[in-house]
Each structure stands twice: as C-alpha cells, then as structure tokens.
Enzyme design. Sequence first.
Site, PDB file in Angstrom:
ATOM      1  N   GLU A 148      -2.727   2.496 -10.620  1.00 32.27           N
ATOM      2  CA  GLU A 148      -3.764   1.742  -9.874  1.00 32.27           C
ATOM      3  C   GLU A 148      -4.547   2.750  -8.975  1.00 32.27           C
ATOM      4  OE1 GLU A 148      -5.184  -1.949  -6.988  1.00 32.27           O
ATOM      5  OE2 GLU A 148      -3.205  -1.526  -7.408  1.00 32.27           O
ATOM      6  N   GLU A 155      -5.908 -10.594  -4.689  1.00 28.86           N
ATOM      7  CA  GLU A 155      -5.600  -9.790  -3.872  1.00 28.86           C
ATOM      8  C   GLU A 155      -6.254  -9.802  -2.538  1.00 28.86           C
ATOM      9  OE1 GLU A 155      -3.574  -5.348  -3.592  1.00 28.86           O
ATOM     10  OE2 GLU A 155      -5.208  -5.547  -4.950  1.00 28.86           O
TER      11      GLU A 155
END
Length: 281
Positions: free
Chosen positions: A150, A244
């Site tokens: 990520e 998230e």
Amino acid sequence: MTTTPRVGIAGWRLPGDHFDAVALARQVGADGLQLDLGGPGRGPWLDAPGTAARLRDDGAAHGVELLGVAGNTLNDIGLTAPAGSRDALRARYVLIRVLDAARALDAPLAFVPSFRRSAIDGPDDLRRTADVLAWAAREAEARGLVLASENALEPAAARALVEQVAVPSFRLVLDTYNPRVYGVDVLALIEATHPWIAPQVHLKDGTGGVVGRELLGDGDGGVWEALTALLSHADAPPDALVLENDYRDGDLRRLVLDIGCARVRATGADRSATAPDHPRS
C-alpha cells in the site's frame, strides 16, 4: 459469474483490541476483518502466544472471516533502509512476523504500507523497497499467501514497483482516498494498475485530504466513482471491500450505515450513477 464482494472492516480503525474487533464486526454485520500486527503505539502484538488460536475460534464462532494482516509498524521502521542496516534487518524481521501471523490466522493476504519512514520518494527508495518486497513476496508464496504493497505512488511508478518486484503473486493495495491525499489521480491509478490490484480494497473518504468521520460518499474522495471504475475491469473484481474510515469513537450507527451502503454499491447498483446514497432514517 461475478461474485459480490464481501464487506469487511480494518480492525485498527475500531475501538478496543483484536478480540473486541471480531465481536464488533459480527455486531455490525460485517463479513470480515483485517488486523494489524500491532507494536509500540499500535496495540498488542497479533502474534502473542495464544492470540491466533483464539482469534480463529472467535472468527468461526461469530461468522467473521479473518481477511488479512497489515504490518503498519513498518511505517515507523522504514522499508527503504539501506541493505544490511539495522533498520533493514528490523524490517525483514517484522515482515516475517506479518507473514507468519497471516498464515496462523488462515488469512489469505499480508500487506505492507509505504508511508512516513517507508515512503517511496524517488528511484533509490523504489529500488530498495522493491528489493525487500521481492524477498518478502517469495516468502509469502512459500506460505500460500499474497503479499501486497500500500503506497502513494503515481501510476507509472506503481507499475514500476510491480515490474521490479517481479513475483507473480505480488499485488498493490488500492485505497480509494490515499491517492487523493498525495495528489494522485485514483482513476488514472486504477486504469494503469488494475491487473495488479489486490483482491481486498480499502474504502475510505475524507475532506481536504484529511480522513475524518464523514459517512462514505459524503467526503470529497469520489469513493463510489473509484469503486465503479475498479468494478468495470473484469480482470480485477475485488473479493472484499474493507472500510478504513475512523470508527474508533464507537459510533456504530455510522459504521452500520457505511457497511450497508458499501454492500449496495458492491452489487450491480454500484455501477449506476443513480445508485442510492446513505439512508438517513
């Protein structure tokens, strides 16, 4: 036949510890959970003795799938550390712990962030990151796992990372808001990298580059536009959409609304410009 993605939650964005997160995921109707390895300032270690066995049992009892393990503490160490340095050795040690924790939990995905001390700020950082991720991706394959990165890279640099890692199972974690925070066009990123996007996608929103407590879709991140763009690529249907946003304040109503909206958008309805907004009552 296309399978509708499951909807999960990032455990580090929930109140409480790992065990609280499993029960809470069940309470709000989530299908699964990503968990963080933990560490200083990040909560208890996920690989502490007895933790994996209890979490597997809890997940089975609550019907909550353990989706993946993040190594967020790597942001405090640095994947870009020079080879052979103390921090480079620490990073490899943590990566092995992330992989072993994912395997112990029967979670299919392990992923590592590249922010703060792990940020990729130029060709040298990219090369050093690719070197350590290539090693880690081979270790992941040996454990039957997918390893993903990520990061905040522009589309061309993200593709370069995949090419330099050069391990077939290596993937990129798509976060629908992080690219905006770093000035990257998320739609261009999806177009350039969709064959390598990991099967678990982070749904996140905010305002002015700051993730707050807006409902998904109420910020300026174009989260549903990004999801629609991703779903339009037949070669990259996600297995799970993982929320998230920040739910650590314990506002379960907001969390339930976000889960419900994500579930609707993950069906055929999410491909329409007239897909419904959050219910308000």
